[in-house]
Design a protein around this motif. Structure first.
Motif, short mmCIF file in Angstrom:
data_model
loop_
_atom_site.label_atom_id
_atom_site.label_comp_id
_atom_site.label_asym_id
_atom_site.label_seq_id
_atom_site.Cartn_x
_atom_site.Cartn_y
_atom_site.Cartn_z
N GLN A 94 1.21 -2.04 -0.23
CA GLN A 94 -0.10 -0.39 -0.12
C GLN A 94 0.77 1.17 -0.22
O GLN A 94 1.92 1.43 0.72
N LYS A 96 1.08 5.32 1.01
CA LYS A 96 -0.10 6.33 1.15
C LYS A 96 0.50 7.67 1.51
O LYS A 96 2.10 7.67 1.37
N SER A 98 2.15 10.91 3.30
CA SER A 98 2.34 10.52 4.51
C SER A 98 2.74 11.82 5.31
O SER A 98 3.11 12.36 6.17
N ILE A 129 -8.40 13.46 -0.68
CA ILE A 129 -7.16 11.88 0.32
C ILE A 129 -6.87 13.09 1.83
O ILE A 129 -7.11 14.15 1.51
N SER A 131 -4.18 11.14 4.64
CA SER A 131 -3.13 10.77 5.49
C SER A 131 -3.23 9.11 5.58
O SER A 131 -2.10 8.45 5.40
N ASN A 132 -4.04 8.76 5.57
CA ASN A 132 -4.85 7.50 6.30
C ASN A 132 -5.34 6.71 4.84
O ASN A 132 -5.70 5.43 4.66
N THR A 133 -5.52 7.57 3.71
CA THR A 133 -6.07 6.69 2.88
C THR A 133 -4.59 6.37 2.04
O THR A 133 -3.54 7.04 1.04
N ALA A 134 -5.38 4.34 2.00
CA ALA A 134 -4.02 3.64 0.74
C ALA A 134 -4.60 4.44 -1.08
O ALA A 134 -5.66 4.26 -1.72
N VAL A 135 -3.84 4.72 -1.43
CA VAL A 135 -3.41 6.23 -3.07
C VAL A 135 -3.23 4.88 -4.36
O VAL A 135 -3.44 5.22 -5.00
N THR A 149 -7.25 3.08 -7.05
CA THR A 149 -5.61 3.22 -6.89
C THR A 149 -4.86 3.53 -7.62
O THR A 149 -5.61 3.02 -9.01
#
Length: 189
Positions: A94, A96, A98, A129, A131-135, A149
């Motif tokens: 994953q 994300k 950060s 989005i 910082s917790n979103t899986a991009v 994604t």
């Protein structure tokens, strides 16, 4: 008649005695195996034994994140891709955000004028989005990002008041990504 022993040579009885001592010592040593094993001996019925085999392949991945993106007055997309994915079942690689993202926007500072900043919205699809979103997410051997994604969109920059009337100059900012190998589901075993 007197015989003299030459210096540096041993007599036969001494060599024979040393060999006998070595033989006795080697017969009295017991060998211990480091692992468990099955012993099969004579018996009245047929006997079987089995050997358990194991092999481990370490998870491995290569994620590609563009080093630079040139923003414009129109939306610009950026792809996060993978050239190698070897993940275990129920695990994902994953990506994300950060760092560099505040309330869904990336801050860019004006060169030689740090008091003036602009902001570019960052979205995954049509969604803002954090910082917790899986991009971006990848699983098993698939180098294609999971649906929804992998494609980020940078919107047109605006100043702090939301105006697109931005002062002339060069602006730079940074978005930092974190890539992690993550357990996403459990098989219950």
């Amino acid at each position: 008649m007197k015989t003299e022993a030459k210096k540096g040579k041993r007599s036969r009885p001494a060599v024979g005695f040393a060999a006998a001592i070595l033989l006795v010592c080697s017969l009295s040593m017991t060998a211990f195996a480091a692992d468990e094993s099955t012993s099969i001996g004579k018996g009245e019925s047929e006997q079987t034994a089995s050997t358990s085999l194991s092999y481990n392949v370490t998870p491995d991945y290569t994620v590609v994140i563009p080093r630079a993106v040139k923003l414009s007055s129109k939306d610009i997309t950026m792809q996060i891709t993978a050239t190698k994915i070897n993940a275990e079942p129920n695990y994902q690689v994953q990506v994300k955000v950060s760092g560099g993202l505040t309330e869904g926007k990336v801050k860019l500072a004006r060169t030689n004028d740090t008091g003036y900043e602009i902001y570019a919205p960052l979205k995954l699809g049509n969604s803002s989005i954090d910082s917790n979103t899986a991009v971006a997410a990848f699983k098993e051997h698939d180098t294609t990002a999971l649906p929804g994604t992998g494609t980020l969109t940078f919107g047109a920059p605006a100043d702090a008041d939301g105006s697109a009337d931005i002062k002339a100059g060069d602006y730079t900012g940074t978005v930092t990504f974190q890539v992690a190998y993550t357990l996403v589901a459990s098989t219950g075993e």
